[in-house]
Write an enzyme that holds these catalytic residues in place. Structure first.
Site, PDB file in Angstrom:
ATOM      1  N   HIS A 125       0.876  -1.231   0.144  1.00  0.00           N
ATOM      2  CA  HIS A 125      -0.011   0.070  -0.135  1.00  0.00           C
ATOM      3  C   HIS A 125       0.838   1.245  -0.134  1.00  0.00           C
ATOM      4  CE1 HIS A 125      -3.469   2.310   0.782  1.00  0.00           C
ATOM      5  NE2 HIS A 125      -3.037   3.023   1.733  1.00  0.00           N
ATOM      6  N   HIS A 144       0.982   5.628  -1.414  1.00  0.00           N
ATOM      7  CA  HIS A 144       0.438   6.540  -2.265  1.00  0.00           C
ATOM      8  C   HIS A 144       1.817   7.554  -2.651  1.00  0.00           C
ATOM      9  CE1 HIS A 144      -3.585   5.586  -0.866  1.00  0.00           C
ATOM     10  NE2 HIS A 144      -3.170   5.786   0.419  1.00  0.00           N
ATOM     11  N   ARG A 197      -4.434  15.628   6.587  1.00  0.00           N
ATOM     12  CA  ARG A 197      -5.057  15.526   5.463  1.00  0.00           C
ATOM     13  C   ARG A 197      -5.233  16.669   4.483  1.00  0.00           C
ATOM     14  NH1 ARG A 197     -10.947  13.207   3.782  1.00  0.00           N
ATOM     15  NH2 ARG A 197     -11.556  15.227   4.678  1.00  0.00           N
ATOM     16  N   TYR A 245      -4.746   7.534  -6.627  1.00  0.00           N
ATOM     17  CA  TYR A 245      -5.795   8.187  -6.611  1.00  0.00           C
ATOM     18  C   TYR A 245      -5.787   9.851  -7.428  1.00  0.00           C
ATOM     19  CZ  TYR A 245      -4.726   9.988  -1.968  1.00  0.00           C
ATOM     20  OH  TYR A 245      -4.270  10.613  -0.738  1.00  0.00           O
ATOM     21  N   HIS A 301     -11.900   3.659  -2.967  1.00  0.00           N
ATOM     22  CA  HIS A 301     -11.106   4.548  -2.012  1.00  0.00           C
ATOM     23  C   HIS A 301     -11.503   4.267  -0.426  1.00  0.00           C
ATOM     24  CE1 HIS A 301      -9.714   7.690   0.768  1.00  0.00           C
ATOM     25  NE2 HIS A 301      -8.715   7.683   0.047  1.00  0.00           N
ATOM     26  N   HIS A 307      -9.535   1.357   1.863  1.00  0.00           N
ATOM     27  CA  HIS A 307      -9.258   1.647   3.080  1.00  0.00           C
ATOM     28  C   HIS A 307     -10.451   1.516   3.978  1.00  0.00           C
ATOM     29  CE1 HIS A 307      -6.574   5.140   1.023  1.00  0.00           C
ATOM     30  NE2 HIS A 307      -5.961   4.163   1.689  1.00  0.00           N
ATOM     31  N   HIS A 331      -5.583  -1.080   6.758  1.00  0.00           N
ATOM     32  CA  HIS A 331      -5.394  -0.399   7.844  1.00  0.00           C
ATOM     33  C   HIS A 331      -6.487  -1.490   9.011  1.00  0.00           C
ATOM     34  CE1 HIS A 331      -3.525   3.162   6.520  1.00  0.00           C
ATOM     35  NE2 HIS A 331      -4.469   3.617   6.039  1.00  0.00           N
ATOM     36  N   ASP A 381       2.109   3.343   2.746  1.00  0.00           N
ATOM     37  CA  ASP A 381       1.157   4.315   2.749  1.00  0.00           C
ATOM     38  C   ASP A 381       1.674   5.465   2.447  1.00  0.00           C
ATOM     39  OD1 ASP A 381      -1.035   5.250   2.911  1.00  0.00           O
ATOM     40  OD2 ASP A 381      -1.575   4.528   5.178  1.00  0.00           O
TER      41      ASP A 381
HETATM   42 ZN   LIG Z   1      -3.761   4.729   1.959  1.00  0.00          ZN
END
Ligand SMILES: [Zn+2]
Length: 451
Positions: free
Chosen positions: A55, A57, A81, A120, A206, A231, A268, A319
């Protein structure tokens, strides 16, 4: 064809001495233990299989360490975020390629030979698709091609800002797809990786925040034979909002309403009841654990002991890529359990068993399952993903067998020596052959983004 010889190697059957590995066309074609090295063999001391970061990003590697100053109010996942969105909104396709390339170079230097890229960041700055809808996916594939890492590309379907189909907000515009757009994007992603040896494609709805039940059902067939990643239950607030929406917790909802099985990977799954933990284990799905990021974001601690006792499978992912390391993830996973249970060697599997071996083998096989790679490790028909450790590293000196893994994971930072990815030797003496050029390109891109 090339032949390698290792004084000691970790095979699916366990540790073996004097192991010869034949590599033909990116694949291991023969493994023989108990043979003296031949004159053509390239000789090394100690080999283990390369494993997957299931995983990632990639673009977030560019902002690593940039969210470590406390904000005015409570500083949580949700404030992190906002920083991540601002960073994502500025990136060009060239930036994404530069950041992904360096990230994958770093992964290989740490012993990761495959990445599951949960992708994404799809569209142009204004939220409109690029002329090639898979422009960004193509850049990710290019980073994998340059670095040599194996790629499982998981285009993510993202449509809403919260449960129940809430409209997305402006900061999410580069992620958002209709089902029709996502279908085109997934097709274009398959084309983008077609020429990349050993690459495969799955899909990544997502989260239940971003995807409605109808959308989840509509996009499921697009996975074809590939994996499905989502997720789930990373944050308490997410669990509370899911209950308010559906009367169910996220993992509970997925187990009741989606065809969760061995093809699925729940990323997760931090916040589960005992019932959910046992049911997720029974489903055969992989829990995609990202312990460093989960610690960085203050997510919580996965119920690993209970999940493994119930027969659950897990893999590890980097991640947010705030820190990239096989040993970092496995150590953080075990240390989280030690802090929670106030015991040592919580995840070893029982008396007399090595924690390092248990963690490594579970992550190896769980990562392969989650990325739909049927054969993994040092055996015939597996991709030739091989890592040697430096037996002269002070933390590995005199160690044999499982003690090597224990000492590497808990005390051996920087001990990766040579890495073959798909049969190509990409890392020697701990350095990827393109480390310097990858850093230069990355630094130029990130200097501009940070300013
Ligand atoms: Zn993630």
């Amino acid at each position: 064809m090339s032949t390698l010889h290792f004084a000691s190697a970790l095979l699916p059957s366990g540790w073996a001495d004097d192991v010869q590995v034949v590599v033909t066309d990116r694949t291991i074609t023969k493994v023989t233990a108990g043979v003296m090295p031949g004159s053509q063999d390239e000789r090394h001391k100690l080999a283990i299989p390369g494993i997957a970061s299931l995983h990632s990003h990639a673009f977030q590697r560019g902002m690593a360490g940039l969210a470590e100053t406390r904000g005015n109010s409570a500083d949580t996942f949700w404030t992190w975020r906002e920083t991540m969105y601002r960073f994502a909104l500025d990136m060009t396709p060239e930036d994404v390629e530069a950041v992904a390339t360096l990230l994958y170079v770093e992964m290989l230097e740490q012993g990761y030979t495959r990445v599951g890229e949960f992708h994404y960041l799809h569209h142009d700055h204004d939220g409109a698709p690029y002329a090639n809808p898979a422009e960004m996916a193509t850049r990710i594939a290019r980073g994998a091609e340059i670095s040599g890492i194996g790629l499982t590309l998981l285009p993510s379907f993202y449509a809403h800002s919260s449960f129940g189909g809430t409209a997305p907000h402006a900061g999410q515009r580069r992620f958002i797809c209709s089902i029709d757009q996502f279908t085109k994007l997934t097709d274009a992603t398959r084309s983008a990786v077609r020429a990349l040896p050993g690459a495969n494609v799955g899909i990544a709805p997502h989260s239940l925040r971003a995807v409605t039940p109808d959308e989840l059902a509509a996009i499921a067939p697009l996975a074809e034979a590939g994996p499905v990643h989502i997720h789930a239950a990373e944050q308490i607030r997410e669990v509370e909002e899911c209950i308010a929406w559906s009367g169910r917790r996220p993992v509970q909802w997925l187990l009741e309403h989606a065809p969760v099985d061995r093809r699925w990977c729940l990323i997760h799954a931090t916040h589960m009841t005992e019932t959910e933990t046992a049911a997720l284990a029974r489903s055969g799905a992989v829990a995609g654990l990202c312990p460093v990021t989960e610690a960085s974001l203050g997510d919580g601690i996965f119920p690993a002991r209970e999940f493994l006792d119930a027969g659950g499978r897990f893999g590890i992912g980097t991640d947010s890529n705030v820190l990239v390391g096989v040993t970092d993830e496995l150590r953080q996973l075990e240390y989280g359990q030690r802090l929670k249970h106030r015991e040592r060697n919580v995840l070893s599997g029982g008396p007399g068993l090595s924690t390092g071996r248990a963690l490594f083998e579970a992550a190896l096989t769980g990562g392969a399952q989650a990325l739909a790679r049927p054969t993994v490790g040092l055996q015939a028909d597996a991709r030739a993903d091989i890592v040697t450790l430096d037996t002269a590293h002070p933390s590995l000196s005199g160690r044999r067998g499982d003690a090597v893994l224990d000492c590497w994971i808990f005390a051996g930072a920087g001990a990766v020596d040579t890495v073959w990815a798909g049969g190509a030797k990409v890392v020697e003496h701990g350095r990827h052959r393109l480390r310097e050029s990858a850093r230069e390109t990355f630094n130029a891109a990130v200097r501009r983004l940070v300013s």
